[in-house]
Scaffold this motif. Structure first.
Motif, PDB file in Angstrom:
ATOM      1  N   GLY A 144      52.388  41.784  50.653  1.00 59.78           N
ATOM      2  CA  GLY A 144      52.630  42.715  51.745  1.00 59.78           C
ATOM      3  C   GLY A 144      51.571  43.800  51.805  1.00 59.78           C
ATOM      4  N   GLU A 145      51.917  44.860  52.474  1.00 61.55           N
ATOM      5  CA  GLU A 145      51.009  45.995  52.645  1.00 61.55           C
ATOM      6  C   GLU A 145      51.548  47.208  51.876  1.00 61.55           C
ATOM      7  N   PRO A 146      50.677  48.049  51.333  1.00 61.89           N
ATOM      8  CA  PRO A 146      49.212  47.948  51.367  1.00 61.89           C
ATOM      9  C   PRO A 146      48.710  46.897  50.382  1.00 61.89           C
ATOM     10  N   PHE A 147      47.708  46.143  50.815  1.00 58.94           N
ATOM     11  CA  PHE A 147      47.170  45.074  49.967  1.00 58.94           C
ATOM     12  C   PHE A 147      46.284  45.690  48.890  1.00 58.94           C
ATOM     13  N   PRO A 148      46.522  45.365  47.604  1.00 60.75           N
ATOM     14  CA  PRO A 148      45.755  45.992  46.515  1.00 60.75           C
ATOM     15  C   PRO A 148      44.261  45.708  46.633  1.00 60.75           C
ATOM     16  N   LEU A 149      43.470  46.756  46.604  1.00 55.47           N
ATOM     17  CA  LEU A 149      42.022  46.613  46.700  1.00 55.47           C
ATOM     18  C   LEU A 149      41.467  45.830  45.509  1.00 55.47           C
ATOM     19  N   GLN A 150      42.070  46.001  44.358  1.00 53.11           N
ATOM     20  CA  GLN A 150      41.594  45.324  43.154  1.00 53.11           C
ATOM     21  C   GLN A 150      41.678  43.805  43.298  1.00 53.11           C
ATOM     22  N   ILE A 151      42.733  43.336  43.933  1.00 53.52           N
ATOM     23  CA  ILE A 151      42.890  41.899  44.159  1.00 53.52           C
ATOM     24  C   ILE A 151      41.792  41.391  45.095  1.00 53.52           C
ATOM     25  N   LYS A 152      41.559  42.128  46.171  1.00 53.53           N
ATOM     26  CA  LYS A 152      40.539  41.711  47.131  1.00 53.53           C
ATOM     27  C   LYS A 152      39.164  41.669  46.484  1.00 53.53           C
ATOM     28  N   GLU A 153      38.869  42.642  45.608  1.00 57.42           N
ATOM     29  CA  GLU A 153      37.574  42.664  44.928  1.00 57.42           C
ATOM     30  C   GLU A 153      37.416  41.465  43.990  1.00 57.42           C
ATOM     31  N   LYS A 154      38.494  41.092  43.300  1.00 53.34           N
ATOM     32  CA  LYS A 154      38.408  39.956  42.393  1.00 53.34           C
ATOM     33  C   LYS A 154      38.211  38.646  43.156  1.00 53.34           C
ATOM     34  N   VAL A 155      38.862  38.509  44.298  1.00 52.33           N
ATOM     35  CA  VAL A 155      38.663  37.305  45.116  1.00 52.33           C
ATOM     36  C   VAL A 155      37.227  37.236  45.623  1.00 52.33           C
ATOM     37  N   CYS A 156      36.700  38.367  46.054  1.00 47.68           N
ATOM     38  CA  CYS A 156      35.307  38.389  46.526  1.00 47.68           C
ATOM     39  C   CYS A 156      34.334  38.055  45.396  1.00 47.68           C
ATOM     40  N   MET A 157      34.605  38.574  44.210  1.00 48.21           N
ATOM     41  CA  MET A 157      33.748  38.273  43.067  1.00 48.21           C
ATOM     42  C   MET A 157      33.795  36.788  42.728  1.00 48.21           C
ATOM     43  N   PHE A 158      34.973  36.207  42.752  1.00 49.54           N
ATOM     44  CA  PHE A 158      35.120  34.784  42.474  1.00 49.54           C
ATOM     45  C   PHE A 158      34.353  33.952  43.510  1.00 49.54           C
ATOM     46  N   ARG A 159      34.447  34.348  44.757  1.00 42.16           N
ATOM     47  CA  ARG A 159      33.744  33.625  45.819  1.00 42.16           C
ATOM     48  C   ARG A 159      32.231  33.711  45.614  1.00 42.16           C
ATOM     49  N   GLU A 160      31.739  34.902  45.280  1.00 43.56           N
ATOM     50  CA  GLU A 160      30.293  35.060  45.073  1.00 43.56           C
ATOM     51  C   GLU A 160      29.812  34.238  43.881  1.00 43.56           C
ATOM     52  N   LEU A 161      30.603  34.181  42.827  1.00 47.29           N
ATOM     53  CA  LEU A 161      30.230  33.365  41.671  1.00 47.29           C
ATOM     54  C   LEU A 161      30.106  31.894  42.061  1.00 47.29           C
ATOM     55  N   LEU A 162      31.059  31.412  42.818  1.00 45.81           N
ATOM     56  CA  LEU A 162      31.006  30.023  43.263  1.00 45.81           C
ATOM     57  C   LEU A 162      29.792  29.767  44.151  1.00 45.81           C
ATOM     58  N   LEU A 163      29.495  30.689  45.053  1.00 50.48           N
ATOM     59  CA  LEU A 163      28.343  30.514  45.941  1.00 50.48           C
ATOM     60  C   LEU A 163      27.035  30.492  45.157  1.00 50.48           C
ATOM     61  N   ILE A 164      26.947  31.347  44.133  1.00 55.93           N
ATOM     62  CA  ILE A 164      25.733  31.382  43.307  1.00 55.93           C
ATOM     63  C   ILE A 164      25.569  30.078  42.535  1.00 55.93           C
ATOM     64  N   ILE A 165      26.688  29.585  41.962  1.00 58.25           N
ATOM     65  CA  ILE A 165      26.631  28.363  41.160  1.00 58.25           C
ATOM     66  C   ILE A 165      26.262  27.163  42.014  1.00 58.25           C
ATOM     67  N   THR A 166      26.840  27.062  43.198  1.00 57.19           N
ATOM     68  CA  THR A 166      26.552  25.898  44.058  1.00 57.19           C
ATOM     69  C   THR A 166      25.147  25.966  44.657  1.00 57.19           C
ATOM     70  N   ALA A 167      24.572  27.178  44.705  1.00 52.18           N
ATOM     71  CA  ALA A 167      23.236  27.322  45.282  1.00 52.18           C
ATOM     72  C   ALA A 167      22.134  26.999  44.285  1.00 52.18           C
ATOM     73  N   THR A 168      22.452  26.976  42.995  1.00 51.81           N
ATOM     74  CA  THR A 168      21.432  26.735  41.964  1.00 51.81           C
ATOM     75  C   THR A 168      21.346  25.254  41.612  1.00 51.81           C
TER      76      THR A 168
END
Length: 518
Positions: free
Chosen positions: A494-518
């Motif tokens: 629900g709301e308010p959506f925890p910022l910490q969760i959103k940051e961890k999802v973004c970090m996970f996504r960036e890690l995957l993008l970096i790994i698949t790009a190499t």
């Protein structure tokens, strides 16, 4: 193991010409064999009652402030060319850690003369002096004479090493006696590394010390010594391609003695949770320390004073952390010593999995997983945890696609000691998912699923990582799965959506993008 440019520097089993601490008498070695250089700290000065001959110089008291700076030492083996050394460096790139690497004894490496000589037992005349002090129960004299007589040419009999371990280090002695005994054992280990035939401890002794309620004050020092002997012998037999003859093969093999490995897991869980685990306790001693480093070294092994408050009887964090790291190193050796690290890690992970599910404190679960020395073992444990948390488990092998599947289908099923907010549970789940991704990447790049001998050849040939079909994921797959996960989590939290969760999802996504790009 220390890796330096084009040379290999082994763990403290590597020795140099500074290894001769001479005693008096006609049997003293000639100075041409082991020339004296900067020596590591020695044992305490000769105890009262021992008369020093003119040839025996008085030794300085061991103090932490005397510790020489850690310097990388290059090892020059007589039959090894520069190309051979370079190849060996590459071979061990992905198995490069050592056991204890005692901070007092770092600047020792072998010389060519020592490598070509077979050590002899300490002469009988000198040993008779040692036996006299043992019969008189004069421990200071025993330690002093042995520290004088042990050199790169002369080693003590096996029964003397066993005596030092069982009758002194693991007895009720404290203070200087413990310190000097440990330093003497480490000196012997450096000059004359133990092997399966000469090792002074066995599994029965280790099990008794780790599980006995009456914990001896020297228990941690003993565990450090055990791991050091395992590590030194492992590295030596790895060089010779004879791991089947190593100490680890006899006591930590998943194929031959898996019950021992299970016991290490149980000890590790006890160290992490504090359940059934306690530090030996003793009265405080009046001791002066000349530096912060000395105080830190003392606090790592010095027991707490007696206290009537039972709440203070829990193991101090630093003590339990040291035990935890040593036991994790033992599990890492257990993964590697057999032919198939992949099979061994699966067996060990199956043992660890039910334990970690029942650890109720998040910080303890994190400590257990973050201190794992084996990336492959961590992958297996985390994979089991996420597979367990999926409502519909998948049969695909661990891959990038399977990690994305975990993101979309996992729930939060870990136990908590106290009722924690739901978002914190999801936060822990995302943290472990990123840890799984990073560990999996290290496993793939390091060829860690292959046996050590095969891994060496793959590294030398600079072979490309062996990818699976399910590792081929697109950027679109990554974005769709992360966005779907965020949408699902917004409905749950629900709301308010925890910022910490959103940051961890973004970090996970960036890690995957970096790994698949190499």
């Amino acid at each position: 193991m220390q890796l330096d440019s084009d040379q290999l520097s082994l763990s403290p089993s590597s020795l140099n010409s500074s290894c001769s601490w001479r005693g008096s008498g006609a049997e003293e070695e000639t100075p041409t064999v082991c020339q004296q250089r900067d020596l590591p700290p020695r044992l305490s000065p000769a105890p009262a009652g021992i008369i020093m001959s003119p040839a025996g110089a008085k030794m300085p008291t061991l103090e932490a402030c005397d510790v020489p700076p850690r310097v990388a030492v290059q090892q020059m083996a007589p039959a090894r060319t520069r190309a051979d050394s370079k190849a060996w460096l590459n071979k061990l790139q992905y198995f490069r850690r050592t056991g204890v690497r005692h901070l007092f004894l770092q600047d020792i490496a072998p010389d060519r003369e020592r490598l070509q000589q077979k050590p002899e037992l300490i002469p009988s005349g000198k040993m008779s002096m040692v036996h006299t002090t043992i019969e008189e129960n004069f421990l200071e004299g025993t330690l002093h004479f042995l520290s004088e007589f042990v050199s790169c040419r002369h080693c003590p009999p096996n029964d003397i090493v066993s005596y030092l371990i069982r009758q002194i280090l693991l007895n009720s002695h404290r203070g200087e006696i413990l310190k000097d005994t440990y330093m003497l054992l480490m000196k012997i280990q450096m000059l004359h590394p133990a092997n399966a035939a000469t090792v002074g401890w066995d599994w029965t002794l280790l099990k008794y010390i780790m599980e006995d309620q009456e914990k001896p004050p020297g228990r941690l020092l003993f565990l450090e010594y055990v791991v050091q002997t395992l590590e030194d012998d492992f590295q030596q037999n790895l060089r010779l391609h004879l791991l089947q003859k190593s100490i680890a093969k006899k006591v930590l093999s998943c194929d031959m003695c898996f019950s021992n490995v299970k016991e290490v897991v149980e000890w590790l869980v006890a160290a992490v949770t504090g359940v059934g685990f306690s530090q030996p306790r003793e009265q405080p001693q009046e001791t002066t320390y000349s530096s912060a480093e000395a105080r830190a070294e003392y606090s790592s092994s010095a027991p707490w004073p007696d206290c009537t408050d039972q709440a203070e009887a829990a193991p101090p964090a630093f003590f339990s952390q040291k035990v935890m790291l040593l036991l994790q190193r033992m599990l890492s050796i257990a993964v590697e010593v057999d032919r198939s690290p992949n099979c061994s890690s699966c067996k060990i992970a199956d043992v660890i999995f039910p334990f970690i599910l029942n650890i109720p404190v998040r910080s303890q679960r994190e400590a257990f997983l973050n201190t794992m020395d084996s990336q492959l073992l961590r992958c297996k444990v985390l994979e089991l945890m996420f597979q367990h948390s999926c409502e519909v488990p998948t049969n695909m092998p661990l891959s990038l696609a399977k990690i994305l599947y975990f993101l979309s289908h996992s729930s939060v099923l870990l136990q908590y000691q106290e009722e924690a907010p739901t978002w914190e549970r999801w936060d822990e789940m995302l943290q472990y998912l990123s840890l799984l991704l990073l560990s999996y990447q290290n496993v793939v790049l390091g060829h860690l699923r292959s046996a050590l001998s095969e891994r060496m050849d793959l590294i030398i040939k600079k072979a490309k990582p062996k990818l699976q079909d399910d590792d081929d994921i697109t950027q679109l797959d990554i974005h769709l799965n992360t966005e779907n996960f965020l949408s699902r989590l917004q409905r749950v939290l629900g709301e308010p959506f925890p910022l910490q969760i959103k940051e961890k999802v973004c970090m996970f996504r960036e890690l995957l993008l970096i790994i698949t790009a190499t």
